[in-house]
Write a protein that holds these residues in place. Sequence first.
Motif: not given
Length: 287
Positions: A122-127, A131-148, A165-167
């Motif tokens: 799964c993926v998501a967007v948080d504008e 600090g208001g610049r925004g980020a991309y988020l992802s969840g995966a089978r490795d049980s982690t959530i990454n934020i870029w 796994l994060v579904t």
Amino acid sequence: QGNPSTSFHAHEGRLTRICLEVVGHSSSTMNRSSSLRSATGEWTGRVVTVGTDQAIKLWDLRARKPLAFKFSGHTEPITSVQIDLEKSAIVSGSKDGSVRVWDTRTGRSRFHFTQHLGGVQCVAVDESCDGGRGAYLSGARDSTINIWSRTTGRSLRTLRNHKGLVTCMAVRHCEGRNGSSRLATGSSDGLLRIWDHHNARCSRTFNAHQQTITCLAWSSVPGMVLTGAGDAMLRVWNTRTGRLMKTWKGHSGAITQLITDDRYAYSSSRDGTVRIWALQRPTSRVD
């Protein structure tokens, strides 16, 4: 029976996903910026499709030749797609373990994230993140959530509390006490987690289902999250009190999708049906 106004051959193989709506933009966000309102107009008549050919296609249904761009790069099936309207981008996650960000104006790849050790679910967007610049988020089978970072592509943080796994995931704006956004995630461990992802903190955990949470959605009502699962049930949670508000039964197969508007929740299931449920405002009562 009516006839289609437009039809075209979209993919070599099965069509697995169509994305029309702008996911991740609350009504408050849509009203905050003239540039975003302008981008909304630019998106009119466009649709994104995903196929088993591992391609993402952007179509402009107003054009004589509707295919605007074909985005290729994933090496395994694409599991999730979101539209970042404000940055003219498409975000995709794949079983190949990567997240890609595509520029809808040039057709080029903007970012390629490979930090996950398992397939992305799964993926998501948080504008409002970073600090208001925004980020991309992802969840995966490795049980982690990454934020870029949405602007530089650098890794901001990793959330690790899930055991399965994060579904699924969804962002809600202005949900925190200080007006910041909050992230809801579901997992194969049956747990629903609410995150202050700005500070890498899990603020609440719900033992939501006995089987995998397959989908979730924030309600338009503050403090309300809905979950659907492999047990064919839907549940409504009050994130302020930590209590179960409602359990909906009616489907006979796993829930496959869940969306909400101001009054209703709409669920689809492997039983082949779509059901509509009336929403109520959060209370501390457990039904």
